[in-house]
Design a protein around this motif. Sequence first.
Motif, PDB file in Angstrom:
ATOM      1  N   ILE A 508       1.213  -1.010  -0.006  1.00 40.56           N
ATOM      2  CA  ILE A 508      -0.261   0.150   0.329  1.00 40.56           C
ATOM      3  C   ILE A 508       0.818   1.361   0.321  1.00 40.56           C
ATOM      4  O   ILE A 508       0.113   2.023  -0.376  1.00 40.56           O
ATOM      5  CB  ILE A 508      -1.051  -0.232   1.184  1.00 40.56           C
ATOM      6  N   ASN A 509       2.007   1.235   0.663  1.00 46.51           N
ATOM      7  CA  ASN A 509       3.477   2.589   0.527  1.00 46.51           C
ATOM      8  C   ASN A 509       3.857   2.549  -1.302  1.00 46.51           C
ATOM      9  O   ASN A 509       3.509   3.926  -1.735  1.00 46.51           O
ATOM     10  CB  ASN A 509       4.414   1.789   1.429  1.00 46.51           C
ATOM     11  N   THR A 510       2.825   2.229  -1.843  1.00 50.27           N
ATOM     12  CA  THR A 510       2.932   1.871  -3.780  1.00 50.27           C
ATOM     13  C   THR A 510       2.081   2.810  -4.072  1.00 50.27           C
ATOM     14  O   THR A 510       2.217   3.565  -5.752  1.00 50.27           O
ATOM     15  CB  THR A 510       3.508   1.098  -4.216  1.00 50.27           C
ATOM     16  N   GLY A 519      -4.925  11.363  -3.849  1.00 46.83           N
ATOM     17  CA  GLY A 519      -3.777  11.752  -4.481  1.00 46.83           C
ATOM     18  C   GLY A 519      -2.577  11.653  -3.002  1.00 46.83           C
ATOM     19  O   GLY A 519      -0.916  11.864  -3.037  1.00 46.83           O
ATOM     20  N   ARG A 520      -2.956  11.664  -2.179  1.00 44.59           N
ATOM     21  CA  ARG A 520      -2.285  11.656  -0.752  1.00 44.59           C
ATOM     22  C   ARG A 520      -1.698  10.587  -0.434  1.00 44.59           C
ATOM     23  O   ARG A 520      -1.885   9.396  -0.647  1.00 44.59           O
ATOM     24  CB  ARG A 520      -4.209  11.347   0.325  1.00 44.59           C
ATOM     25  N   GLU A 521      -0.448  11.249  -0.213  1.00 43.42           N
ATOM     26  CA  GLU A 521       0.701  10.436   0.284  1.00 43.42           C
ATOM     27  C   GLU A 521       0.538   9.359   1.231  1.00 43.42           C
ATOM     28  O   GLU A 521       0.116   9.536   2.570  1.00 43.42           O
ATOM     29  CB  GLU A 521       1.878  10.707   0.352  1.00 43.42           C
ATOM     30  N   VAL A 522       1.267   8.000   0.922  1.00 48.64           N
ATOM     31  CA  VAL A 522       0.259   7.300   1.949  1.00 48.64           C
ATOM     32  C   VAL A 522       2.381   6.675   3.245  1.00 48.64           C
ATOM     33  O   VAL A 522       3.072   6.137   1.994  1.00 48.64           O
ATOM     34  CB  VAL A 522       0.044   5.555   1.502  1.00 48.64           C
ATOM     35  N   TYR A 523       2.028   6.618   3.807  1.00 45.09           N
ATOM     36  CA  TYR A 523       3.358   5.998   4.985  1.00 45.09           C
ATOM     37  C   TYR A 523       2.791   5.933   6.286  1.00 45.09           C
ATOM     38  O   TYR A 523       1.593   6.755   6.726  1.00 45.09           O
ATOM     39  CB  TYR A 523       4.548   7.159   4.988  1.00 45.09           C
ATOM     40  N   ASP A 524       3.598   5.771   6.784  1.00 44.78           N
ATOM     41  CA  ASP A 524       3.746   5.689   8.237  1.00 44.78           C
ATOM     42  C   ASP A 524       3.842   6.715   9.503  1.00 44.78           C
ATOM     43  O   ASP A 524       3.043   7.404  10.037  1.00 44.78           O
ATOM     44  CB  ASP A 524       4.220   4.160   8.812  1.00 44.78           C
ATOM     45  N   ALA A 533       9.049   6.880   7.908  1.00 43.22           N
ATOM     46  CA  ALA A 533       8.771   5.000   7.940  1.00 43.22           C
ATOM     47  C   ALA A 533       7.763   4.387   6.984  1.00 43.22           C
ATOM     48  O   ALA A 533       6.387   5.125   6.705  1.00 43.22           O
ATOM     49  CB  ALA A 533       8.772   5.253   9.377  1.00 43.22           C
ATOM     50  N   ALA A 534       7.976   3.724   6.164  1.00 38.57           N
ATOM     51  CA  ALA A 534       7.002   3.204   5.517  1.00 38.57           C
ATOM     52  C   ALA A 534       6.288   2.323   6.095  1.00 38.57           C
ATOM     53  O   ALA A 534       6.420   1.244   7.437  1.00 38.57           O
ATOM     54  CB  ALA A 534       7.618   2.273   4.465  1.00 38.57           C
ATOM     55  N   ARG A 541      -2.584  -1.752   7.742  1.00 38.78           N
ATOM     56  CA  ARG A 541      -3.497  -1.469   6.965  1.00 38.78           C
ATOM     57  C   ARG A 541      -2.809  -1.356   5.510  1.00 38.78           C
ATOM     58  O   ARG A 541      -3.387  -1.097   4.948  1.00 38.78           O
ATOM     59  CB  ARG A 541      -3.059  -0.200   7.999  1.00 38.78           C
ATOM     60  N   GLN A 542      -2.559  -2.284   5.310  1.00 39.30           N
ATOM     61  CA  GLN A 542      -2.016  -2.860   4.478  1.00 39.30           C
ATOM     62  C   GLN A 542      -3.001  -3.887   3.539  1.00 39.30           C
ATOM     63  O   GLN A 542      -3.052  -4.019   2.716  1.00 39.30           O
ATOM     64  CB  GLN A 542      -0.688  -4.478   4.084  1.00 39.30           C
ATOM     65  N   LEU A 543      -3.763  -3.675   4.182  1.00 37.45           N
ATOM     66  CA  LEU A 543      -5.419  -4.201   3.843  1.00 37.45           C
ATOM     67  C   LEU A 543      -6.441  -3.164   3.998  1.00 37.45           C
ATOM     68  O   LEU A 543      -7.386  -4.047   4.101  1.00 37.45           O
ATOM     69  CB  LEU A 543      -5.827  -5.420   5.012  1.00 37.45           C
TER      70      LEU A 543
END
Length: 730
Positions: A508-510, A519-524, A533-534, A541-543
């Motif tokens: 999901i980080n990709t 367009g909102r960026e995904v990261y931890d 931190a990915a 949250r990968q699901l």
Amino acid sequence: MLAASVVAALALLPIASGAQVVGPPPLDFPAPVDPQSWELPEWQTIEDYRPIPGVDWTDPERQAVKPIRAAMIFGDFQDRDFVVTQDAGTDVFGVDQDWADRVPGFDGPLANPTVGGIAREDVGEFYTDLIVNEPSEVNYGHTVNEYWLEDSYGLIGVEATPFGPYRMTGKEHEYGMGGGDAGGAGNQCPQGDSCGEGSLPIVGGLFGGFDAELIQAAAADTVTGMAFNAEDYDFRWLVHAGYDESGTWQEFGEIMFDGPEAVTDRFGPPAPVQQELGMCDSDCPNAAGTRYVDWTSWAAAEGIWSHAIPGVSSTQGENDGSAVFAHELSHIFGVLDNYNNPYNPGRSYTGPWAMLSRGAFNGPGGAHTRWQIPATQGASMGSHHMLRNKIRLGFTPPHEVLTVTPQVLAATGPVAADIFPRAYPLAPVTDDIGLHGIVVEFGDDQGSCSSNDLQCDRGGYDNYTVEVVDRMGHDSYTPDHGVLIAKNKTGVDLAPFMWAIDAHPEDINTVTGVGEHEGREVYDFVRPDGTRAAISLGDARQLADALFHAGTGEGVVNTWTDEANGLQFYVLTTEHDAEDPLSIGSYRVAVRSLDGHGPIDPATTVAGSTDTTVPLGEVATIEFDLANIGITDISRLSVDTALEHRLPYEYVEVAALGGTTVQVHVGLAEGSTGAHGVTLTATSELTGEAVSATATVVVTDAGATGQALPGLALVLPALPAGWLAVRRRP
């Protein structure tokens, strides 16, 4: 001469800076019927709560006839009072604005407690009302009693009676450091102290530890309460002063500090403890071990990790929200955990979709708000139990589940059904009669995978469940609405015993956010040194984007095939309407066997509509009629045309001895006007036979308009008055 002058003048017109020549506007096709719409929990706010249409589980008339009763027993330590007895904002656990800015979506208070100054003798009543008994402004009107009524469709309610607080004989770290539910760091127990579950002196004939000692301390009072108040207690909730380590290890570990050596004295052991630590020389470390990773701050590590003893009791901290209490009560009912270590190889099992997985972390603001006291954000609004567990607990009756086998499907053909959202109760609570899910019992799991594969489910399953999640009630803080498909084990709860099928198994980080979060960026989070931190590959949250949707559109996944077990699932249509708060977002789903459909074939035909006219630049909708004189079929649709086109649905159900009408949206932004063919092909998923029909669409130039060129400035040169006057030659 006049024409030449005008042309020359126009040729000299300046173009404003930034102007560009553009083509015709894009065609205004209808929006997808069920677009991809997930969001991460940390992007959610309290405003995301959506009531269940027509049902209010806080209504006194909705309460359980005989709720289960909890003895809620409170204990503090020799060195730790309850945090809410302190003034607001005075506890050591707090963050600065820099920390808040580095955690996506964080909009919570920066310091604990947010509600303070509670007298010690009133702590029990405060937390019992906050968590269980009383909807209020502090808990935003939501309690664990409401959760269980909603999750069980009115069968189970919860009431609690407070006892204590009682002062423990030891210090907080003596119960919170060591093995088992202490979470680790036994090697940093101060010299002369005893740390770890079972390592304290025997109390009342029971091995020591927080649970045993607190139950013994309250025994006389709970027995008296039962005798004199005619109250029986079905189980015990044990609540300790301070923090559940699960809610602090990351926030006051790797999010706050670059490494164990960077932990400041503020989050290290208190000064007297520093001097007593037997393993210290001149410099006492401020970091300590924890359950999932190698280190966190000492202050975070000294907390007890929440846990339960099935049938008896569960233990929670002050920062635990009602979702944690609901999760632990599930254990008391005998259902076990179904989650992984998010920092070990392997995917999350059921992520945010299951109370016995990371659905217990749900709530506005997400998991990184779970350190706050009192708990009103993350872990305050847990998800429903998944269908497998609702069936096991007796919440979903047999008549609300359609149960089939691959053998039956192979003999009779596919089955399709309308499924109501799991948060929405059916009759007799509401007037609706229908289904809450499908169970496909396939027996011995024929699937196999490598343990090195992140997506490996580890095998051993015997059935699929299909259910619908809509963001309402306590499911408001799930990441999406849609269809949840899962593999399950009927027998022992040996994790993983439920495995959510991920419609989007990519990291999901990709990707970036969709819908309102496009367009909102995904990261931890952002580390103190500024690096991102990915989200770990094992994180729940990968699901977040795991659900299946109906129709077509970018990112929409509407089918799942299990070749090994010979099954294919389809999401056909939906009644979900995100704009209508009263919408009950049901879905029509289907399942078929890959190994046959019985002796009768489907017999589908397609007929096109009459000629259709559409102006250039506009969109027309044409219809095709599908008819079937055989068994029910699932048809896969495709379109062949030179026009731009959109299919609202890729798969359609064509009922036995029935039919359906499908639409195709077509248009032409620019190009050749005149007649164009639009051919719809319907291919049977059962037989592979394809049938087609062609409709004619006539594109006209009537009403076509160009698009103004942005940034174009027409500046005419000065011309003599009357220059456009027509002059007759003499």
